[in-house]
Design a protein around this motif. Structure first.
Motif, PDB file in Angstrom:
ATOM      1  N   ALA A 123     -27.019  50.104  85.617  1.00 38.70           N
ATOM      2  CA  ALA A 123     -26.731  50.132  84.185  1.00 38.70           C
ATOM      3  C   ALA A 123     -25.287  49.736  83.890  1.00 38.70           C
ATOM      4  O   ALA A 123     -24.827  49.865  82.755  1.00 38.70           O
ATOM      5  CB  ALA A 123     -27.007  51.536  83.638  1.00 38.70           C
ATOM      6  N   MET A 124     -24.568  49.263  84.914  1.00 36.16           N
ATOM      7  CA  MET A 124     -23.132  49.016  84.786  1.00 36.16           C
ATOM      8  C   MET A 124     -22.803  47.533  84.645  1.00 36.16           C
ATOM      9  O   MET A 124     -23.587  46.665  85.031  1.00 36.16           O
ATOM     10  CB  MET A 124     -22.400  49.582  86.009  1.00 36.16           C
ATOM     11  CG  MET A 124     -22.514  51.087  86.157  1.00 36.16           C
ATOM     12  SD  MET A 124     -21.680  51.728  87.647  1.00 36.16           S
ATOM     13  CE  MET A 124     -22.796  51.160  88.946  1.00 36.16           C
ATOM     14  N   GLN A 125     -21.620  47.286  84.098  1.00 34.74           N
ATOM     15  CA  GLN A 125     -21.038  45.952  84.049  1.00 34.74           C
ATOM     16  C   GLN A 125     -19.646  46.024  84.680  1.00 34.74           C
ATOM     17  O   GLN A 125     -19.050  47.092  84.777  1.00 34.74           O
ATOM     18  CB  GLN A 125     -20.922  45.442  82.604  1.00 34.74           C
ATOM     19  CG  GLN A 125     -22.238  45.337  81.863  1.00 34.74           C
ATOM     20  CD  GLN A 125     -22.698  46.655  81.272  1.00 34.74           C
ATOM     21  OE1 GLN A 125     -21.899  47.417  80.717  1.00 34.74           O
ATOM     22  NE2 GLN A 125     -23.984  46.958  81.419  1.00 34.74           N
ATOM     23  N   VAL A 126     -19.127  44.870  85.096  1.00 40.91           N
ATOM     24  CA  VAL A 126     -17.794  44.827  85.702  1.00 40.91           C
ATOM     25  C   VAL A 126     -17.017  43.651  85.135  1.00 40.91           C
ATOM     26  O   VAL A 126     -17.583  42.591  84.839  1.00 40.91           O
ATOM     27  CB  VAL A 126     -17.869  44.717  87.242  1.00 40.91           C
ATOM     28  CG1 VAL A 126     -18.430  43.373  87.679  1.00 40.91           C
ATOM     29  CG2 VAL A 126     -16.505  44.972  87.871  1.00 40.91           C
ATOM     30  N   THR A 127     -15.717  43.873  84.958  1.00 42.37           N
ATOM     31  CA  THR A 127     -14.781  42.803  84.634  1.00 42.37           C
ATOM     32  C   THR A 127     -13.704  42.810  85.712  1.00 42.37           C
ATOM     33  O   THR A 127     -13.139  43.864  86.024  1.00 42.37           O
ATOM     34  CB  THR A 127     -14.138  42.999  83.254  1.00 42.37           C
ATOM     35  OG1 THR A 127     -15.171  43.150  82.270  1.00 42.37           O
ATOM     36  CG2 THR A 127     -13.257  41.818  82.888  1.00 42.37           C
ATOM     37  N   ALA A 128     -13.439  41.657  86.305  1.00 37.52           N
ATOM     38  CA  ALA A 128     -12.496  41.555  87.417  1.00 37.52           C
ATOM     39  C   ALA A 128     -11.181  40.936  86.954  1.00 37.52           C
ATOM     40  O   ALA A 128     -11.163  40.046  86.098  1.00 37.52           O
ATOM     41  CB  ALA A 128     -13.100  40.717  88.537  1.00 37.52           C
TER      42      ALA A 128
END
Length: 269
Positions: A123-128
């Motif tokens: 259910a997660m998102q990531v920004t790098a």
């Protein structure tokens, strides 16, 4: 391993160790299933900050027993994985690209700096965001679940010594989340005590340099009082680790909550 509260859909933030940590978590009654089930079913992907072996050895060593999942990283990190680790001379190519035959168990997903990416099967998102780590680009991962965030930094030096603005840019980006109390924790390295010479830091932080960087964040966020700071990557020997902890506590003028994680012991934010 990070997941939303009450979820078994985890991602690994780096993977220097894997099975040993899972076994410790089982011993601490964090998981009630066998270690191979945690590895194969609970872990949905790997976020690799940079290509140094202490940040990915566990993923490589456990790859024969693993199941299909994504490896999220910047392009240069993926290139090292393809050309140096997942090759038939050093191990076996369990990925979907690189030296033939590519077995296709792992799927490389290149991250674009500043662009949010969904983490598959979670259910997660990531920004790098890029970090400066001596001669390498490392990565900060900002994980999002609904309106809550967690910030994990791979190895990083301070902007002053690295001749960089990467941390300043990161602090500016996350400052609104600190002000709104949506950023639940920052996981950041402190590798050496304060008496380590600058020329021997090799792209790492000390307690003094962490305080210096947190003061930059204060300049954008206004305050970091009571913000959870999870201190990672404390390098042995044991007396150095103890000195780092003492120096961090003595120098905590900003009122952050310093947390020293233990392998296999859960943290909830």
């Amino acid at each position: 391993m990070v997941a939303p509260y009450d979820s078994k859909q985890y991602v690994c933030l780096d993977a220097g160790t894997l099975n040993a940590g899972i076994e410790k978590a089982i011993a601490n009654h964090v998981f009630t299933v066998p270690a191979n089930q945690v590895l194969k079913q609970y872990i949905k992907g790997y976020l690799i900050s940079h290509s140094h072996l202490d940040h990915l050895a566990g993923m490589i060593i456990n790859s024969p027993e693993d199941t299909a999942k994504n490896i999220y990283a910047f392009v240069d990190c993926i290139s090292v994985l393809k050309n140096n680790y997942f090759t038939w001379k050093s191990w076996a190519n369990f990925a979907n690209e690189g030296e033939a035959p590519a077995l296709g168990k792992y799927h490389y997903q290149a991250l674009t700096p500043g662009r949010e990416t969904a983490l598959d099967n979670t259910a997660m998102q990531v920004t790098a965001f890029p970090l400066s780590h001596s001669n390498l680009t490392s990565t900060a991962f900002l994980l999002k679940n609904k309106d809550s965030y967690l910030l994990y930094l791979g190895d990083t030096g301070c902007d002053e010594l690295e001749k960089s603005h990467n941390l300043q840019s990161l602090w500016r980006e996350v400052a609104p989340l600190v002000r709104s109390h949506q950023l639940k924790a920052i996981m950041i390295e402190v590798s050496f005590p304060n008496d380590q010479p600058d020329k021997s830091l090799f792209g790492h932080l000390t307690p003094r340099l962490l305080a210096q960087e947190l003061n930059v964040l204060v300049g954008y966020a206004g305050s970091v009082k009571d913000l959870n700071i999870v201190v990672t990557h404390l390098k042995p020997p044991a007396n150095h680790i103890q000195k780092i902890k003492q120096q961090l506590q003595a120098g905590n003028k900003l009122g952050v909550k310093l947390i020293f994680p233990q392998q296999g012991v859960p943290l909830n934010f």
